[in-house]
Design an enzyme around this catalytic site. Structure first.
Site, PDB file in Angstrom:
ATOM      1  N   GLY A 126      -2.056  -9.168  19.916  1.00 40.51           N
ATOM      2  CA  GLY A 126      -2.054  -7.728  19.718  1.00 40.51           C
ATOM      3  C   GLY A 126      -3.226  -7.228  18.895  1.00 40.51           C
ATOM      4  N   GLY A 365      -7.035   6.730  11.554  1.00 40.30           N
ATOM      5  CA  GLY A 365      -5.677   6.240  11.715  1.00 40.30           C
ATOM      6  C   GLY A 365      -5.412   5.669  13.090  1.00 40.30           C
ATOM      7  N   ASP A 411       4.302  -0.897  14.810  1.00 37.48           N
ATOM      8  CA  ASP A 411       3.582   0.378  14.854  1.00 37.48           C
ATOM      9  C   ASP A 411       4.213   1.372  15.812  1.00 37.48           C
ATOM     10  OD1 ASP A 411       1.896  -0.929  13.159  1.00 37.48           O
ATOM     11  OD2 ASP A 411       0.094  -0.709  14.384  1.00 37.48           O
ATOM     12  N   HIS A 547      -1.204 -20.510 -17.551  1.00 34.97           N
ATOM     13  CA  HIS A 547      -2.391 -20.009 -18.269  1.00 34.97           C
ATOM     14  C   HIS A 547      -3.522 -21.015 -18.117  1.00 34.97           C
ATOM     15  CE1 HIS A 547      -4.825 -18.076 -21.346  1.00 34.97           C
ATOM     16  NE2 HIS A 547      -5.011 -19.289 -21.887  1.00 34.97           N
TER      17      HIS A 547
END
Length: 565
Positions: A126, A365, A411, A547
């Site tokens: 797609g 868009g 969509d 960390h």
């Protein structure tokens, strides 16, 4: 590609308060019998439900097995039972469209023992794989490296020296094309390996539980299915008055081929699509002019993030912009003349200016690709092209009634135009078909803009959250932290970044998180999963992060919140 968007502006956020009533997470309450996406069934105390359609209870993955082993076992079991559809049907499930959403639904269906077929009229993958997120990320990977190589100050601060960086345009284009081919092959092979039947042709719904498909010049074939999913995706939206020639005036579909790099390109629309392409083109040497209909650039992003993004991603680069204007007419370059763009004031519609550029990219868009689906055969009327669905993706007809056994994802339904949202919706539908009720919380679906640095977001923007709070009668708070305080970001000399958390101090519920900075697209998922799981800040404040890592940006953000309880 990405996204909840309007047809005029690509914006990665759902409407304020969208479907909030369907996801009552405050206080930890959830409707009985509903499994939210990402939640373990055991965590909610839900029983495995017997499928009302088949009477079967789908097998659960074996406990204690590694995920890969369990997946392989499930796949083997699915393949063994793929020849036994529900009585009287050719298939348990037929999916029209083989994009990311259709692929995700097909694979999940076969793994759950459903005989499944997927119909594709073009190529597997797609928009996302062939003309969207996959090739664009290949181009953005190149632009990121070009920026590093050209940033002498940054390299010098790390003690590095690089001379005469450059690029081969065809090589860059080949990188994107090769990636598309590889991903498309992977998707195709994964479905074939599981036993999904891939049917080539254009699919049309001809009646309840009936689909016709075929190729031009060949006889059509008709098949039946207990359930049908529409997953046909979208195409670029081109406003009236814009003439596309594919060479000098083009959409993102054409731009991804990178057939040339114009010296000066206008980008119509400054949403995530336009912003990403501005990153690519400026890194490759182009000058960019944005044409934006709204009064500010980057509409849809959280306003505070948008302002910072403009300072980092636009102002220092060869980019200028016109806001509050429409491109009334765009004429391609021909006969030695440049591309002409006639601008008018967005409010008064009075002529404003005329631009002469080498090329124009239309990034206004995307529009749903739903024509020719035969929806009129089942009394379904689209809304601006979108197929109307309820919260479970069930299609509704012109009278507001549910159409039996018909679903629409991705969509084409317009709920949230993001590839991963389409996949999540497809999996949610298959869960329902297997007797496990499922509602996807769209406010937990993250979105990202892969610029350098990246932008990511999940949930509501601050204006949307304030509107929701005023409407529902609660207070919100905002916490912020900077990448400049993060050791790993400083080690990379990439301290320019910002993270923002919008939350309820009374309950500890996360309403939205927005990040601009190094690897923001990867960092957002901790917040996304917290929203999906209903995890509160009371728990996140005591979570442990390694960390030094970038994840400590969110750790600091969570710890800085001030809660009422």
């Amino acid at each position: 590609m990405h996204s909840a968007i309007s047809l005029s502006v690509a914006a990665p956020f759902p409407a304020a308060g969208a479907r909030s009533d369907a996801f009552p997470l405050a206080g930890g309450l959830r409707p009985a019998g509903i499994r939210f996406c990402g939640l373990r069934r055991e965590a909610l105390g839900l029983r495995r439900l017997r499928s009302p359609a088949t009477g079967r209870i789908p097998p659960a993955p074996a406990r204690g097995l590694p995920r890969t082993v369990a997946a392989a076992a499930a796949a083997a079991a699915a393949g063994a039972g793929n020849g036994s559809p529900a009585s009287g049907f050719d298939y348990d499930l037929v999916i029209i469209g083989a994009g990311v959403g259709g692929h995700g639904a097909a694979v999940h269906a076969v793994e759950n023992g459903l005989k499944t077929a997927i119909i594709e009229g073009d190529v597997v993958g797609g928009t996302c794989v062939n003309r969207g997120c996959v090739p664009s990320k290949a181009l953005l990977a190149v632009s990121g490296r070009m920026r590093e190589l050209h940033d002498e100050h940054h390299l010098k601060s790390l003690g590095l020296k690089v001379s005469s960086p450059g690029y081969d345009r065809q090589g860059v284009a080949d990188h994107a094309n090769n990636l598309v081919s590889n991903i498309r092959s992977n998707l195709t092979n994964s479905m074939k390996a599981l036993g999904v039947d891939i049917l080539t042709g254009v699919g049309t719904v001809v009646g309840t539980q009936k689909v016709r498909y075929g190729k031009v010049g060949l006889p059509d074939k008709e098949i039946t299915a207990r359930d049908i999913i529409i997953a046909t995706g979208s195409v670029p939206f081109v406003p009236n008055g814009i003439e596309i020639d594919g060479k000098t005036v083009f959409t993102s579909d054409h731009a991804l081929k990178l057939e040339w790099v114009p010296d000066w390109i206008a980008i119509v629309g400054s949403g995530y699509i336009g912003l990403e392409f501005s990153d690519v083109y400026t890194a490759l040497g182009s000058e960019v002019t944005f044409v934006e209909a709204l009064d500010q650039l980057m509409p849809g992003f959280d306003p505070e993030i948008g302002k910072l993004a403009q300072r980092i991603l636009i102002n220092p680069r060869k980019i200028d912009y016109h806001t509050g204007v429409f491109a009334k007419k765009i004429t391609p370059a021909k006969d030695g003349k440049p591309v002409l763009i006639e601008l008018i004031d967005a409010k008064t519609k009075e002529p404003k200016d005329t631009l002469e550029v080498d090329a124009a990219l239309i990034a206004t868009g995307r529009a749903p690709f739903t024509k020719g689906l035969g929806l009129e055969n089942i009394n379904v009327v689209t809304q601006r092209g979108f197929v109307p669905v309820d919260e479970r993706m069930r299609v509704m007809d012109a009278n507001g009634n549910l159409v039996p056994h018909l679903y629409c994802i991705g969509d084409a339904n317009g709920k949230l135009m993001l590839a991963h949202a389409a996949s999540a919706q497809g999996i949610s539908v298959v869960e329902q078909l297997c007797g496990r009720d499922n509602v996807l919380n769209h406010l937990s679906v993250p979105a990202a803009c892969f610029t350098h640095p990246e932008i990511s977001m999940v949930g509501l923007t601050e204006p949307q959250a304030r509107e929701k709070a005023e409407k529902e009668g609660f207070e919100i708070s905002v916490a912020k932290t900077s990448f400049k305080a993060n050791t790993k970001a400083l080690a990379e000399n990439e301290g320019e970044g910002f993270a923002k958390l919008i939350y309820r101090p009374d309950t500890g519920e996360i309403l939205g998180v927005h990040i601009l900075g190094l690897h923001a697209a990867d960092l957002i998922h901790e917040a996304s999963n917290a929203i999906a799981l209903g995890t509160r800040l009371q728990e996140l404040k005591v979570a442990v992060h390694a960390h030094p890592t970038l994840s400590e940006v969110l750790d600091e953000l969570f710890k800085s919140t001030k809660l009422d309880t």
